[in-house]
Design an enzyme around this catalytic site. Sequence first.
Site, mmCIF file in Angstrom:
data_model
loop_
_atom_site.group_PDB
_atom_site.id
_atom_site.type_symbol
_atom_site.label_atom_id
_atom_site.label_comp_id
_atom_site.label_asym_id
_atom_site.label_seq_id
_atom_site.Cartn_x
_atom_site.Cartn_y
_atom_site.Cartn_z
ATOM 1 N N MET A 44 68.162 45.195 29.461
ATOM 2 C CA MET A 44 66.960 44.588 30.048
ATOM 3 C C MET A 44 67.335 43.321 30.807
ATOM 4 S SD MET A 44 63.687 45.277 27.645
ATOM 5 C CE MET A 44 64.010 44.024 26.412
ATOM 6 N N HIS A 51 76.788 42.280 26.084
ATOM 7 C CA HIS A 51 76.601 43.352 27.063
ATOM 8 C C HIS A 51 77.922 43.702 27.744
ATOM 9 C CE1 HIS A 51 72.358 41.643 27.127
ATOM 10 N NE2 HIS A 51 72.145 42.924 26.866
ATOM 11 N N GLN A 75 57.996 48.597 25.637
ATOM 12 C CA GLN A 75 58.528 48.268 24.314
ATOM 13 C C GLN A 75 58.123 46.882 23.846
ATOM 14 O OE1 GLN A 75 62.676 48.799 25.840
ATOM 15 N NE2 GLN A 75 63.160 47.052 24.509
ATOM 16 N N GLN A 168 67.770 50.309 16.381
ATOM 17 C CA GLN A 168 67.789 50.973 17.686
ATOM 18 C C GLN A 168 68.942 51.975 17.758
ATOM 19 O OE1 GLN A 168 66.813 48.979 21.592
ATOM 20 N NE2 GLN A 168 69.030 48.947 21.717
ATOM 21 N N SER A 201 72.358 37.149 22.015
ATOM 22 C CA SER A 201 71.132 37.866 22.344
ATOM 23 C C SER A 201 70.512 37.227 23.566
ATOM 24 C CB SER A 201 70.145 37.802 21.168
ATOM 25 O OG SER A 201 68.859 38.275 21.558
ATOM 26 N N SER A 202 69.902 38.037 24.403
ATOM 27 C CA SER A 202 69.205 37.490 25.574
ATOM 28 C C SER A 202 68.104 36.534 25.142
ATOM 29 C CB SER A 202 68.622 38.631 26.414
ATOM 30 O OG SER A 202 69.651 39.496 26.857
#
Length: 348
Positions: A44, A51, A75, A168, A201-202
């Site tokens: 995303m 990533h 989501q 996930q 984490s973003s």
Amino acid sequence: VPIIMEVVDTIEKLRERLNALRWAEALGASGQYGPRSVGLVPTMGHLHEGHLDLVRCSTRENEITVGTIFVNPTQFNRSEDFELYPRNEARDVKMFRDAGTHLVFVPKSKEIMYPNDHSTQVTCEPLASRLEGSFRPGHFNGVTLIVTKLLNLVQPSILYLGAKDAQQCVVLSRLVKDLNYNTQVRIVPTHRDPNDGLALSSRNALLSETERKIAPTVYLGLRVAQLVIESEPKLSTSEYVKEIVSFIYKTYGERAADDLNLTWNVEYVSTANRETLQEINGALPSETLLSVAVMLGRARLIDNIVLHSKATLISTDSSQLHAMLKPTIERVLEQHFQTVINQITLKN
């Protein structure tokens, strides 16, 4: 395939360019006639080293790597969370390029993926309703829908996922299996800050400077629990593990947040089966997924760790076991985590 990365923003362009790359010279690495292998890294956006670990793994294992950037609205449970999600497309494209990606799909609008007459849903129950699903109803329906679309469009040899999002990984692995995709699922270890263990984490971009100093408490609770049951296998029960994590969170996360007038809210601490995500009560099996979710300010932080239990049936009195708990926690903290504790308690 020479790495001259292309960015496409429509499904038609994605199919056209991917088909050209996949069949370039009609020879794969094996020297046999046939399509080239393709790795898919769905994101995303707001990329970080976690990533890029996925991209690097894909470029090692495939001849073509496809990345995607799409903040998927289906989501998100709350519209404000969707609006808050950090975005920086130009930066992300450059990071994909520098990491060796061949093709990046960046849908230019929501309607590219979800036309106005879109009505299909993809569900994966009961996996999607457990853990995160209890707090974010419908979240995984959005995840499974967008990933199904991307799998259909890209038809990758391997799908790359990060272990930080454990549920996930379980849900999407089940989706790939149940729908008979000719795709492997590769789960890449969580990338952590080397100094304090915070999972990248973003959403970390939403943390203030002070919140960022407290955030390592999330992983601290998991790691202390892991080390405690390794040193004292008799404590390998779901109840003791949850008590350890709660002790760390109250002692460091909650106390620091209260002192600084910050929000610290533990949504869940779970000990679950790694494959079914069913909650485990009592003695832990050989492998257990310990996972947590914490709201710190505007950022929702999730993390997990796998516990390996060597517990055997021991008739130790429960009061004796409970008496062992706090001294063992304190010993583990003193031996392994003094620097992190100083950061969390703002002593340096």
